[in-house]
Design an enzyme around this catalytic site. Structure first.
Site, PDB file in Angstrom:
ATOM      1  CE  LYS A 188      -3.949  -1.893   2.525  1.00 21.66           C
ATOM      2  NZ  LYS A 188      -5.206  -1.397   1.981  1.00 21.66           N
ATOM      3  CG  HIS A 246      -2.719  -7.082   6.948  1.00 23.55           C
ATOM      4  ND1 HIS A 246      -1.956  -7.671   5.971  1.00 23.55           N
ATOM      5  CD2 HIS A 246      -3.994  -7.465   6.686  1.00 23.55           C
ATOM      6  CE1 HIS A 246      -2.747  -8.376   5.161  1.00 23.55           C
ATOM      7  NE2 HIS A 246      -3.990  -8.263   5.575  1.00 23.55           N
TER       8      HIS A 246
END
Ligand code: BG6
Length: 471
Positions: A188, A246
């Protein structure tokens, strides 16, 4: 780093000095991940000229190539922001399909033929880890693993023991430098910016430590439930699904020491050191929750003990961070969908009347992206000095500005750039961090959908000014 030599200089990626993969093979071509993420990423890669080689999908579905093409179109239309006809026509030209069982050696002989002249293919295992061993062995026996790279998806194991076993399976055929473990959070834009922002600005380093920072908290909230993935979620729960991977990756980027360079191993070394410095999280520093209604979802047991919410508190036991609480919470069916990191600074010694919140940095990682800092100014007016908190924004992007994480990660893997992938030791050490809080080690608390999770989670953050709920 020494540049590899080859007869054809165009086979070499200029930034990594490594061979470019020249055939893209993906297992699980008819599956959910391919539909949601892989086809849109491939479409974008073709558009951007980073995928010019044969693309070979494999699955056991009883399909033909036409059906796979139709699925690819639907996928790009639904999940990739729409089909660009000329790009899609090119994608379809490159696309091949092999239908068959991964246990069948014939499937791999066909794959060997399809790979043809390519001499450094990349194999993407978009399949459950239970099938890794079969596929890896077949790749080896058929000669498809020669000079090949391999990409594997999360979940990478269920605990330390199974992650170690998966690593052994991969290493029986592939060298670590050829293994690319995906955690899509690292792809990301906003997550990479966290790393960049910290080390590209001079004024961070002197204050980014226990002397100035009071606490760090990360919230990953989702306003939807398990969205049809009840069966998967029953095997996972919030800790396995997003905290072990994550959110611990985000902790690593917040807490790591400056890398000596941006060479992948320098950065990955520093990330692993963070995990090594986190003592295993204790059950008494954890709250587990389940949203009311979860047990009625498809594939969920009527008396499921699986957590759809978890909040944990721990420390990073290093010179830089000793004594600074780190708090993480993640949950389904919460009030909003947003992932945010809040780094709260200590209060200045001068107590101003009607004290406001202390300074903080806020990194919003999704769905929109921002980097902002809370600063205190004098509340305007003739009255005595009172503080008012305002926010200065350094970055503010709407959802959709983000380069699709999968496009970035797949392109990087094809270039042999491992920076944004999880190394073997990082997987194993991060499982060690959560090892004591897996499963039903503490009782479940129930919460209303649309809330901020069980109220008991507030106790974990009470002494650090409470959780800050993203908007
Ligand atoms: C996945 C989890 O890895 O990440 C999901 O399995 C979660 O449960 C998803 O919803 C969140 O990803 P993103 O990119 O939408 O924040």
């Amino acid at each position: 780093m020494t540049q590899m030599r080859t007869d054809n200089p165009w086979d070499i990626d200029r930034s990594t000095g490594r061979k470019l993969s020249d055939a893209f093979v993906f297992f699980g071509a008819t599956g959910d991940l391919a539909y949601k993420k892989i086809f849109p990423a491939l479409h974008n890669m073709v558009r951007h000229g980073t995928l010019t080689c044969p693309i070979i999908g494999i699955a056991k579905a009883g399909w033909n190539l036409e059906q796979l093409r139709a699925r690819a179109r639907d996928s790009v239309q639904t999940n990739g922001g729409g089909v660009d006809e000329s790009v899609f026509a090119q994608l379809v030209k490159q696309l091949h399909f092999i239908d068959g069982d991964y246990n069948d050696p014939e499937v791999f002989s066909k794959l060997r033929k399809e790979i043809g002249d390519a001499n450094s293919p990349i194999h993407y295992l978009a399949i459950p880890p239970s099938m890794f061993r079969t596929v890896v062995e077949q790749l080896d026996k058929s000669g498809c693993s020669r000079d090949a790279r391999i990409i594997v998806e999360k979940p990478f194991g269920r605990n330390l023991a199974s992650a170690t076993e998966l690593n052994q399976i991969l290493h029986s055929v592939f060298d670590e430098s050829h293994i690319f473990r995906i955690d899509h959070y690292l792809g990301k834009e906003a997550v990479e910016n966290l790393l960049f922002f910290r080390f590209a600005n001079t004024y961070f380093e002197p204050i980014w430590n226990r002397n100035y920072i009071d606490s760090v908290q990360i919230t990953m909230a989702e306003d939807f439930g398990v969205a049809g993935r009840g069966k998967f979620y029953e095997e996972a729960g919030a800790v396995r699904d997003v905290i072990q991977n994550h959110l611990l990756q985000v902790v690593a980027l917040v807490a790591m020491e400056p890398p000596t360079s941006m060479y992948p191993e320098s950065v990955r070394d520093e990330m692993v050191k963070v995990f090594r410095n986190i003592p295993p999280v204790k059950p008494d520093k954890m709250i587990r929750g389940q949203f009311l209604g979860y047990r009625g979802e498809d594939g969920v047991s009527p008396n499921s003990q699986v957590e759809t919410f978890a909040a944990v508190r721990f420390e990073v036991d290093s010179w830089r961070w000793a004594g600074v609480p780190f708090l993480i919470r993640a949950g389904k069916s919460l009030k909003v969908t947003a992932t945010e990191v809040i780094v709260r600074l200590k209060r200045p010694p001068l107590r101003l009347a009607s004290d406001s919140d202390p300074n903080y940095f806020r990194f919003r990682l999704g769905p929109d992206i921002s980097i902002a800092t809370g600063v205190r100014v004098k509340r305007p007016g003739p009255k005595k000095l009172t503080a008012m908190l305002i926010e200065l924004a350094a970055v503010k992007n709407s959802p959709g500005d983000e380069v699709e994480a999968y496009e970035r990660l797949l392109s990087d893997a094809m270039r042999g750039d491992a920076l944004l992938f999880i190394r073997e030791d990082a997987v194993e050490v991060s499982w060690g961090v959560v090892d004591q809080i897996l499963g039903d080690v503490v009782p479940l608390r129930f919460y209303e959908p649309g809330s901020w999770g069980p109220p008991e989670a507030d106790n974990l953050a009470r002494d650090v000014g409470g959780w800050r709920n993203p908007e």
